[in-house]
Design an enzyme around this catalytic site. Structure first.
Site, PDB file in Angstrom:
ATOM      1  N   ASP A  22      31.916  57.677  10.486  1.00 32.31           N
ATOM      2  CA  ASP A  22      30.491  57.574  10.807  1.00 32.31           C
ATOM      3  C   ASP A  22      29.720  58.582   9.971  1.00 32.31           C
ATOM      4  O   ASP A  22      30.302  59.505   9.408  1.00 32.31           O
ATOM      5  CB  ASP A  22      30.230  57.793  12.306  1.00 32.31           C
ATOM      6  N   ARG A  82      27.672  60.745  11.062  1.00 30.90           N
ATOM      7  CA  ARG A  82      27.660  62.046  11.764  1.00 30.90           C
ATOM      8  C   ARG A  82      28.920  62.190  12.605  1.00 30.90           C
ATOM      9  O   ARG A  82      29.464  61.180  13.059  1.00 30.90           O
ATOM     10  CB  ARG A  82      26.466  62.114  12.721  1.00 30.90           C
ATOM     11  N   TYR A  93      15.294  42.899  11.817  1.00 30.49           N
ATOM     12  CA  TYR A  93      16.700  42.933  12.229  1.00 30.49           C
ATOM     13  C   TYR A  93      17.305  41.522  12.207  1.00 30.49           C
ATOM     14  O   TYR A  93      18.388  41.295  11.667  1.00 30.49           O
ATOM     15  CB  TYR A  93      16.753  43.526  13.628  1.00 30.49           C
ATOM     16  N   LYS A 150      20.274  40.043   9.894  1.00 28.09           N
ATOM     17  CA  LYS A 150      21.512  39.506  10.471  1.00 28.09           C
ATOM     18  C   LYS A 150      21.764  38.077   9.972  1.00 28.09           C
ATOM     19  O   LYS A 150      22.906  37.707   9.687  1.00 28.09           O
ATOM     20  CB  LYS A 150      21.465  39.539  12.003  1.00 28.09           C
TER      21      LYS A 150
END
Ligand code: AKB
Length: 322
Positions: free
Chosen positions: A41, A43, A150, A154
């Site tokens: 990831d 973070r 979004y 997608k």
């Protein structure tokens, strides 16, 4: 000995610290052993206990060179690419959302082709549908026309997956998730997030202010069903996978007033008020319910949780953790 889809050698989960990533990494590690599953990831995990015991790599999926290096280093048999900016946040940062959602996917698909990764999983969403789509029992193949950033990303992603499968024979598989609800972590930036937050407020003994209208019905799914669907899809023999864009997937459908009523069966004085914001428009463009006949037929999908069964389970798990 050659590995089969049921026994992957190494798995790379990109976006392992997100709502789905944390639980999918945990499920994969339980199944294949912690050392086999590389969590990655941008973070480090905020809940390190959830990703303990297995390898972790820092990775920004937009850093193509680093992604290719990691794939070369670990030679994963499967990649689960879960990184995305969700619907509500993407409307605020359209360029960034497009970049993250599209370039991230293309980087992963290219790395998989170049390094002969056997299988890729990438989640799509009910957001691929738009206001022109039939809203009830939305079929697998229908008018799409999404009107959110979004949703557009997608839908384009689904078509890229199909193209990589056709062009390079890449075994890429995908599900159109409804809103996902789980007790282990919070989602961020989605339109269906209210259906997770509402449980946390109920358990904390607080009132809940809902950002959608009380009668806005949306498709949803409890996390254990979503995890099972994902793993079942990935383990199905390739010849059973007839859809290479993304499969419709259905769990349950409910409105805010219905989930509130379900919670009140356990917490009778739970109070909910309604103050719709800009997320209402997004919800209004999505289906009420999904027809997932193709997933049931091709690889035997069957959900286990309905609203009341999910509510009982969510409240039981959240109550012990407060
Ligand atoms: C969102 O609300 O943006 C997501 C989704 C339905 O894909 N949970």
């Amino acid at each position: 000995m050659a590995t089969t889809p049921a026994e992957p050698a190494t798995i790379l989960v990109i976006g392992a610290c997100g709502q789905l990533g944390l639980e999918l990494t945990e499920a994969l590690r339980q199944r294949y052993g912690a050392a086999q599953v590389i969590a990655a990831d941008v973070r480090p995990p905020q809940q390190p206990e959830l990703l303990q015991g297995g390898p972790f790599e820092l990775l920004d999926v937009l850093d193509r060179a680093r992604l290719f290096t990691l794939v070369q280093q670990y030679r994963p048999r499967q990649i689960y690419h879960l990184v995305a900016m969700l619907s509500a946040t993407a409307e605020k940062h359209p360029q960034l959302a497009w970049k993250l959602n599209m370039d991230g996917l293309l980087n992963v698909l290219d790395a998989a082709v170049e390094h002969q990764v056997a299988q890729v999983y990438w989640p799509s969403s009910i957001a691929v549908f738009g206001p022109d789509t039939p809203r009830d029992n939305t079929p697998q193949l229908t008018v799409m026309n999404p009107n959110t950033v979004y949703g557009i990303s997608k839908l384009a992603g689904e078509q890229w997956c199909e193209w990589y499968h056709k062009k390079y024979g890449l075994d890429v598989r995908s599900l159109r998730y409804p809103g996902l609800i789980g007790y282990k972590s919070l989602p961020g930036g989605g339109t269906t997030d209210y259906a997770v937050d509402i449980y946390h407020k109920a358990v904390a003994g607080e009132n809940f202010e809902c950002f959608l209208q009380e009668d806005t019905e949306l498709p949803m799914m409890y996390m254990p069903d979503a995890l099972r669907a994902t793993l079942d899809l990935m383990h199905a023999p390739a010849e059973q996978i007839k859809v290479r864009s993304s499969y419709n997937l259905s769990g349950m459908s409910f409105s805010p007033q219905e989930i509130a009523a379900s919670i009140r069966r356990h917490v009778p004085d739970f109070a909910v008020s309604y103050r719709p914001d800009q997320r209402q428009q997004i919800a209004d463009s999505w289906p009420n319910s999904i027809d997932d006949a193709q997933a049931r037929q091709d690889w035997g999908w069957q959900p286990e949780f309905d609203l009341d069964k999910m509510t009982a389970d969510m409240l039981a798990h959240l109550a012990v953790s407060v």
